[in-house]
Design an enzyme around this catalytic site. Structure first.
Site, short mmCIF file in Angstrom:
data_model
loop_
_atom_site.label_atom_id
_atom_site.label_comp_id
_atom_site.label_asym_id
_atom_site.label_seq_id
_atom_site.Cartn_x
_atom_site.Cartn_y
_atom_site.Cartn_z
N ASN A 144 -8.23 1.67 -3.42
CA ASN A 144 -9.33 0.29 -4.02
C ASN A 144 -10.41 0.85 -4.29
OD1 ASN A 144 -7.30 -2.66 -6.06
ND2 ASN A 144 -6.34 -0.59 -5.03
N TYR A 162 -1.43 -0.64 10.99
CA TYR A 162 -1.35 -1.17 9.61
C TYR A 162 -0.74 -0.78 8.78
CZ TYR A 162 -2.99 -1.72 4.72
OH TYR A 162 -3.10 -2.19 3.68
N THR A 202 0.79 -1.27 0.27
CA THR A 202 0.28 0.29 0.50
C THR A 202 0.80 1.20 0.01
OG1 THR A 202 -1.13 1.73 1.60
CG2 THR A 202 0.13 -0.30 2.94
N ASP A 203 0.22 2.42 -0.93
CA ASP A 203 1.00 3.42 -0.19
C ASP A 203 0.75 3.96 0.78
OD1 ASP A 203 -1.91 4.28 0.05
OD2 ASP A 203 -1.67 5.94 -1.77
N GLU A 204 0.26 3.59 1.83
CA GLU A 204 -0.16 4.23 3.31
C GLU A 204 1.34 4.45 3.88
OE1 GLU A 204 -3.59 3.29 5.56
OE2 GLU A 204 -4.31 3.20 3.34
N LYS A 213 2.36 -3.04 6.96
CA LYS A 213 3.08 -3.91 5.79
C LYS A 213 4.23 -2.91 5.48
CE LYS A 213 0.40 -4.86 3.24
NZ LYS A 213 0.16 -5.83 2.80
P1 NAD Z 1 -9.20 -7.46 2.90
O1 NAD Z 1 -9.24 -7.29 4.36
O2 NAD Z 1 -10.60 -7.79 2.19
O3 NAD Z 1 -8.96 -9.28 2.39
C1 NAD Z 1 -8.21 -10.12 3.38
C2 NAD Z 1 -7.70 -11.85 3.03
O4 NAD Z 1 -6.58 -11.84 3.71
C3 NAD Z 1 -9.44 -12.22 3.91
O5 NAD Z 1 -9.82 -12.80 2.83
C4 NAD Z 1 -8.49 -12.48 4.89
O6 NAD Z 1 -9.70 -14.10 5.21
C5 NAD Z 1 -7.31 -13.07 4.31
N1 NAD Z 1 -6.39 -13.56 5.70
C6 NAD Z 1 -6.27 -12.48 6.52
N2 NAD Z 1 -5.68 -12.77 7.86
C7 NAD Z 1 -4.70 -14.47 6.78
C8 NAD Z 1 -4.00 -15.34 7.33
N3 NAD Z 1 -3.52 -14.95 8.45
N4 NAD Z 1 -3.44 -15.83 6.92
C9 NAD Z 1 -4.13 -16.47 5.41
N5 NAD Z 1 -5.03 -15.38 4.91
C10 NAD Z 1 -5.58 -14.01 5.51
O7 NAD Z 1 -7.92 -6.98 1.39
P2 NAD Z 1 -8.28 -5.95 0.61
O8 NAD Z 1 -8.12 -4.95 0.60
O9 NAD Z 1 -8.60 -7.11 -0.67
O10 NAD Z 1 -6.28 -6.45 0.45
C11 NAD Z 1 -5.69 -6.73 0.13
C12 NAD Z 1 -3.77 -6.79 -0.26
O11 NAD Z 1 -3.78 -5.57 -0.40
C13 NAD Z 1 -3.57 -6.43 1.07
O12 NAD Z 1 -2.08 -7.15 1.01
C14 NAD Z 1 -3.43 -4.32 1.85
O13 NAD Z 1 -2.84 -4.09 2.48
C15 NAD Z 1 -3.25 -4.56 -0.15
N6 NAD Z 1 -4.12 -3.83 -0.42
C16 NAD Z 1 -4.85 -3.27 0.02
C17 NAD Z 1 -5.71 -1.36 -0.66
C18 NAD Z 1 -6.85 -1.00 -0.31
O14 NAD Z 1 -7.74 0.33 -0.70
N7 NAD Z 1 -8.40 -2.15 -0.02
C19 NAD Z 1 -4.73 -1.15 -1.25
C20 NAD Z 1 -3.32 -0.70 -1.42
C21 NAD Z 1 -2.69 -2.30 -0.35
P1 TYD Z 2 -11.25 3.56 5.00
O1 TYD Z 2 -11.85 2.94 3.49
O2 TYD Z 2 -10.86 3.27 5.95
O3 TYD Z 2 -9.11 2.97 3.78
P2 TYD Z 2 -8.26 3.55 4.65
O4 TYD Z 2 -8.03 4.19 6.23
O5 TYD Z 2 -7.58 3.08 4.26
O6 TYD Z 2 -7.85 5.32 3.63
O7 TYD Z 2 -11.33 4.53 4.67
C1 TYD Z 2 -10.86 6.03 3.41
C2 TYD Z 2 -11.00 7.18 4.71
O8 TYD Z 2 -12.28 7.41 4.54
C3 TYD Z 2 -9.99 7.11 5.44
O9 TYD Z 2 -9.66 8.81 5.36
C4 TYD Z 2 -11.47 7.45 6.53
C5 TYD Z 2 -12.68 7.38 6.26
N1 TYD Z 2 -13.30 7.17 6.70
C6 TYD Z 2 -14.76 7.58 7.25
O10 TYD Z 2 -14.71 9.15 7.12
N2 TYD Z 2 -16.01 7.55 7.27
C7 TYD Z 2 -15.61 5.80 7.54
O11 TYD Z 2 -17.31 5.22 7.61
C8 TYD Z 2 -14.94 5.03 7.87
C9 TYD Z 2 -14.77 3.77 7.77
C10 TYD Z 2 -13.75 5.89 6.68
#
Ligand code: NAD
Ligand code: TYD
Length: 338
Positions: free
Chosen positions: A179, A149, A123-125, A153
């Site tokens: 995403n 978090y 992640t960019d975070e 990462k």
């Molecule tokens: P998510 O929380 O929707 O899914 C995570 C999955 O991992 C779940 O199915 C969970 O059951 C599984 N999991 C958790 N712990 C586990 C373990 N110990 N063993 C096996 N499986 C396990 O997450 P996501 O949004 O799909 O994110 C996927 C990846 O992309 C993550 O690594 C996240 O850091 C990265 N990412 C997410 C975003 C975003 O906006 N969602 C952006 C950039 C990077």
């Molecule tokens: P989120 O979807 O949790 O992603 P991330 O924290 O990884 O960016 O949150 C996106 C933005 O929205 C973040 O600035 C927090 C804000 N937010 C709210 O204002 N209300 C909410 O209920 C949630 C879940 C997030």
């Protein structure tokens, strides 16, 4: 090619498995997922009878299970993680376990079994946050994570890179921004807002709602991962971004407009997230120049499509808002309501 996808029952992993099995007829996928609250096999139900797809319920921290699966594949695409910042504020231990120790377990298995190709999703975070007028993060930006978090990462990213230098493991990393799209668990801003509006509930906006995220449709992210997996330079990191810079308030406003709701009825300002990162933005020049990737879906188009998906897939998300999720939701928001 045979891929081990970790965390494939989660949001991005499930979208990636759909992308791979639809695009490559001769690819096989093994999906290892612990099925935490965020994992949902329903997201992949259409592949359950396809012999190119196999699901294994398991923990990426379990060396024995991981070893066995890694020995059967050509490459590992690693998504599994605890992924929600708010949950890492409430309790961080699982984040360190899965995100750092789990990644390490996979890396050890990859080294042991002929140095398997390893792509790590990050992640960019990990780079921290930006002021309004600061230039976007690049692959060269210093790591400065500010939430449990993003710290976990960052630990995983460092470990992956260390295995490239120390063990010559053929790794690549993508650091992507926020995403959105189908199969997104309704605890994150966009799916939470859509489903709350549909249920006639309030949408909680943290603080003033002026924070900024760079949103990317999940299918664009999956295409970037596919490209880096096949054509990326070993040892390299690629930033993946969306070219969108709305405030949280304006994202919610757009969703309210698409769903035809009344903003006065819907929006509820609640207390801010502790240590709330202000702005993310990632410069994707490198992947654009080297691999010809750029986002294809505009935010307005993507949000409309996502709303339609949630309208047509109530059976997917309604059960997720019950049970343990409800408990988490109440705990998280009780402390925030002002
Ligand atoms: P998510 O929380 O929707 O899914 C995570 C999955 O991992 C779940 O199915 C969970 O059951 C599984 N999991 C958790 N712990 C586990 C373990 N110990 N063993 C096996 N499986 C396990 O997450 P996501 O949004 O799909 O994110 C996927 C990846 O992309 C993550 O690594 C996240 O850091 C990265 N990412 C997410 C975003 C975003 O906006 N969602 C952006 C950039 C990077
Ligand atoms: P989120 O979807 O949790 O992603 P991330 O924290 O990884 O960016 O949150 C996106 C933005 O929205 C973040 O600035 C927090 C804000 N937010 C709210 O204002 N209300 C909410 O209920 C949630 C879940 C997030």
């Amino acid at each position: 090619m045979k891929l081990l996808v970790t965390g494939g029952a989660g949001f991005i992993g499930a979208n990636f498995i759909h992308h791979i099995l639809e695009k490559y007829d001769d690819y096989h996928v093994i999906n290892i997922d612990k099925l935490t609250y965020a994992g949902n096999q329903q997201s992949l139900a259409r592949w359950s009878d396809d012999d190119r797809y196999r699901f294994v319920e398991g923990d990426i921290c379990d060396q024995e299970v991981v070893d066995d699966l890694v020995s059967q594949v050509d490459a590992i695409v690693h998504f599994a993680a605890e992924s929600h910042v708010d949950r890492s504020v409430l309790s961080a231990r699982e984040f360190a376990m899965t995100n750092v120790v789990g990644t390490l377990t996979l890396l050890d298995a990859a080294v042991k079994h002929d140095k398997k190709r390893f792509h790590h999703i990050s992640t960019d975070e990990v780079f921290g946050h930006l002021a309004l007028d600061a230039p976007a993060f690049t692959e060269e930006s210093q790591y400065h994570p500010r939430s449990p978090y993003s710290a976990s990462k960052a630990g995983a990213d460092h470990m992956v890179r260390a295995y490239f230098y120390t063990h010559e493991l053929p790794i690549t990393i993508t650091n992507c921004t926020n995403n959105y799209g189908p199969y997104h668990f309704p605890e994150k801003l966009i799916p939470l807002a859509i489903t709350n509006i549909m249920e006639g509930k309030k949408v909680p906006i943290y603080g003033k709602g002026n924070q900024i995220r760079d949103w990317l449709h999940v299918t664009d992210h999956c295409k970037a991962i596919d490209l880096v997996l096949h054509e990326g330079e070993i040892g390299e990191t690629y930033g993946v971004g969306g070219d969108n810079q709305p405030t949280n308030f304006s994202i919610v406003e757009k969703l309210i407009a698409i769903l035809g709701a009344d903003p006065e009825e819907v929006i509820e300002y609640v207390a801010d997230r502790p240590g709330h990162d202000f702005r993310y933005d990632i410069d994707y020049t490198k992947i654009k120049q080297e691999l010809s990737w750029e986002p294809e879906m505009t935010l307005d188009e993507g949000l409309k499509e996502t709303v339609t998906w949630y309208q047509e897939n109530k059976a997917w998300w309604k059960p997720l808002k019950e049970g343990s999720y409800k408990e988490y939701y109440e705990k998280n928001y009780k402390s925030k309501t002002v």
